[in-house]
Design a protein around this motif. Structure first.
Motif, PDB file in Angstrom:
ATOM      1  N   TYR A 224       0.865  -1.180   0.000  1.00 44.76           N
ATOM      2  CA  TYR A 224       0.000   0.000   0.000  1.00 44.76           C
ATOM      3  C   TYR A 224       0.902   1.230   0.000  1.00 44.76           C
ATOM      4  O   TYR A 224       1.654   1.466   0.949  1.00 44.76           O
ATOM      5  N   CYS A 351      -0.181  -0.182  -4.669  1.00 46.35           N
ATOM      6  CA  CYS A 351      -1.593   0.233  -4.624  1.00 46.35           C
ATOM      7  C   CYS A 351      -1.734   1.542  -3.847  1.00 46.35           C
ATOM      8  O   CYS A 351      -1.386   1.596  -2.661  1.00 46.35           O
ATOM      9  N   PRO A 353      -4.388   4.786  -2.423  1.00 42.47           N
ATOM     10  CA  PRO A 353      -5.733   4.711  -1.817  1.00 42.47           C
ATOM     11  C   PRO A 353      -6.872   4.584  -2.828  1.00 42.47           C
ATOM     12  O   PRO A 353      -7.880   3.922  -2.549  1.00 42.47           O
ATOM     13  N   GLU A 355      -6.785   2.966  -5.569  1.00 44.02           N
ATOM     14  CA  GLU A 355      -6.733   1.665  -6.236  1.00 44.02           C
ATOM     15  C   GLU A 355      -7.170   0.514  -5.327  1.00 44.02           C
ATOM     16  O   GLU A 355      -7.314  -0.613  -5.793  1.00 44.02           O
ATOM     17  N   GLU A 356      -7.380   0.800  -4.045  1.00 37.91           N
ATOM     18  CA  GLU A 356      -7.803  -0.251  -3.098  1.00 37.91           C
ATOM     19  C   GLU A 356      -9.127  -0.878  -3.529  1.00 37.91           C
ATOM     20  O   GLU A 356      -9.365  -2.071  -3.333  1.00 37.91           O
ATOM     21  N   TYR A 357      -9.992  -0.074  -4.134  1.00 34.54           N
ATOM     22  CA  TYR A 357     -11.296  -0.529  -4.648  1.00 34.54           C
ATOM     23  C   TYR A 357     -11.098  -1.690  -5.627  1.00 34.54           C
ATOM     24  O   TYR A 357     -11.801  -2.705  -5.571  1.00 34.54           O
ATOM     25  N   ILE A 359      -8.324  -3.569  -5.933  1.00 35.32           N
ATOM     26  CA  ILE A 359      -7.676  -4.702  -5.260  1.00 35.32           C
ATOM     27  C   ILE A 359      -8.735  -5.596  -4.620  1.00 35.32           C
ATOM     28  O   ILE A 359      -8.672  -6.829  -4.727  1.00 35.32           O
ATOM     29  N   ARG A 360      -9.739  -4.995  -3.988  1.00 36.68           N
ATOM     30  CA  ARG A 360     -10.824  -5.798  -3.377  1.00 36.68           C
ATOM     31  C   ARG A 360     -11.547  -6.618  -4.430  1.00 36.68           C
ATOM     32  O   ARG A 360     -11.882  -7.778  -4.220  1.00 36.68           O
TER      33      ARG A 360
END
Length: 442
Positions: A224, A351, A353, A355-357, A359-360
């Motif tokens: 992250y 990743c 912040p 791009e976390e969407y 990754i999930r």
């Protein structure tokens, strides 16, 4: 009982000699499952992750069934979403057909059609083509389809992502109705399901692993990282490991980021070790860069997803996702560039912040969590600049709106919360309309 050697498929001597020279001894799982029904003339739908020997799974039985050169017009058509993959398939055909007289021609855009037309006029047995260039040459009268016996659609999921569905339907209208159909895809999206219904008749379904499962030979890790500058710092830190990172591909989601990463690496390590490929690079430049990478002349290839599929290079030790792909299926294809042909490899993802969407969503697709590593202490973590912070916030808002159409944005939510609690905004002063203070009448 499973097939154990290529001799068990009853291939002729010419094909077996070419297989042996290519260094293949044991068929991969997709080859063991797909080759017999294809040899038998059945329609086949193959779901196989990248790097599993999928191309040889349809090329070998196709060559066996065609046997030798015949007539002037193609008897097999293989459709590919990208020119890189088309060239890779044609290379496989040349490798395995070297002791036969079968003729293959590869057709793709980005180059003038004159040379390709001249090749077709010499006579052809197998055409490998991108859908757009095939249709252009067909409509210009350079391709006759009446002799086609086999139609192969490779990387069908990528074709759907790239918006080829209308071109594919047009091609289905101009090829003979009586033919063998083969469809291969790494994932089974809704659009792939739709085209398969139009394309295949009672197919044999061949699946060698759960859909969209990354190759088991690839070790995945995730960092992250707050912003672009810190991504560059982390990349620089990882590249110090010359002994482990022998040959790597760095994937970026835009041409601009790819060029910026390339410029940074070029200044740091010199132009002789690095190349960049994306859609704005000329066809010859891309081919030369890929060949230099294959031959080991260069250590690092920076690429957009245009090169994520169809790039078959052995001994790629690492893939670094500098950006998380927005088309989540591309994650599987990117990391599939390493750990090929039973070798091991590492896939590292940076990743931010926003791009976390994705990754999930990727973790849901691959049905596993990607192990998270802390940024090493030696890496300087930069402060996120105002413009990048705003861009990340806008992207997160857009994601929330995508999942919830009623979402009005973070700023709006804050404002509404203040109104609900009757708290004055802007330092205690109430503002009406265009944020002018209310003046009391005297």
């Amino acid at each position: 009982m499973q097939q154990r050697t290529f001799e068990d498929f009853k291939f002729n001597k010419q094909i077996l000699n070419a297989i042996e020279e290519a260094g293949y001894t044991i068929p991969t799982p997709i080859q063991q499952k797909a080759i017999p029904p294809i040899l038998a003339g059945q329609d086949v739908m193959g779901i196989a992750q990248t790097g599993t020997g999928k191309t040889a799974a349809f090329v070998l039985p196709l060559l066996m069934n065609l046997k030798y050169a015949q007539g002037e017009d193609a008897r097999a058509l293989i459709l590919s979403p990208t020119r890189e993959l088309a060239m890779q398939i044609e290379e496989n055909i040349r490798q395995f057909a070297k002791y036969t007289d079968l003729r293959a021609v590869v057709l793709y855009g980005g180059l003038g059609p004159k040379t390709q037309i001249a090749e077709l006029e010499k006579g052809v047995d197998i055409i490998v083509a991108s859908p757009g260039r095939f249709l252009d040459l067909y409509l210009a009268g350079n391709i006759v389809t009446k002799s086609l016996k086999v139609l192969v659609m490779d990387e069908a999921d990528k074709m759907m992502d790239m918006g080829f569905i209308s071109k594919l339907h047009r091609i289905l209208e101009v090829v003979p109705r009586k033919r063998q159909n083969l469809l291969f895809s790494a994932t089974m999206s809704e659009l792939v399901h739709k085209i398969s219904g139009d394309f295949l008749a009672f197919p044999t379904i061949v699946e060698v692993s759960e859909q969209a499962t990354p190759a088991q030979t690839v070790t995945q890790t995730l960092y992250y990282v707050p912003n672009l500058k810190t991504k560059i710092n982390l990349l620089q830190h990882l590249l110090k490991d010359d002994e482990t990172l022998l040959r790597l591909i760095i994937f970026c989601k835009t041409k601009t980021v790819a060029d910026n990463v390339f410029s940074f690496l070029e200044r740091k390590y010199g132009a002789e070790n690095i190349r960049v490929i994306h859609a704005n690079k000329g066809q010859n430049t891309r081919i030369n860069s890929i060949n230099a990478f294959k031959e080991g002349t260069i250590r690092i290839l920076v690429a957009t997803d245009v090169a994520a599929r169809g790039l078959d290079v052995s001994n790629v030790s690492h893939v670094i996702n500098f950006d998380v792909p927005i088309v989540i299926e591309d994650y599987v294809h990117r990391i599939g560039r390493t750990g090929r042909a039973s070798q091991t490899g590492d896939a590292i993802t940076f990743c931010n912040p926003a791009e976390e969407y994705y990754i999930r969503k990727i973790e849901k697709l691959i049905r596993q969590q990607i192990p998270v590593l802390d940024i090493p202490g030696e890496v300087f973590i930069e402060k996120t600049g105002f413009e990048e912070r705003q861009a990340i916030a806008r992207e997160i808002d857009a994601q929330k709106r995508k999942d919830n159409p009623d979402f009005s944005g973070a700023f709006h939510e804050k404002k509404m919360a203040n109104q609900r609690t009757n708290k004055p905004q802007h330092g205690g002063k109430r503002y009406i309309g265009k944020q002018k203070p209310v003046r009391k009448k005297r």
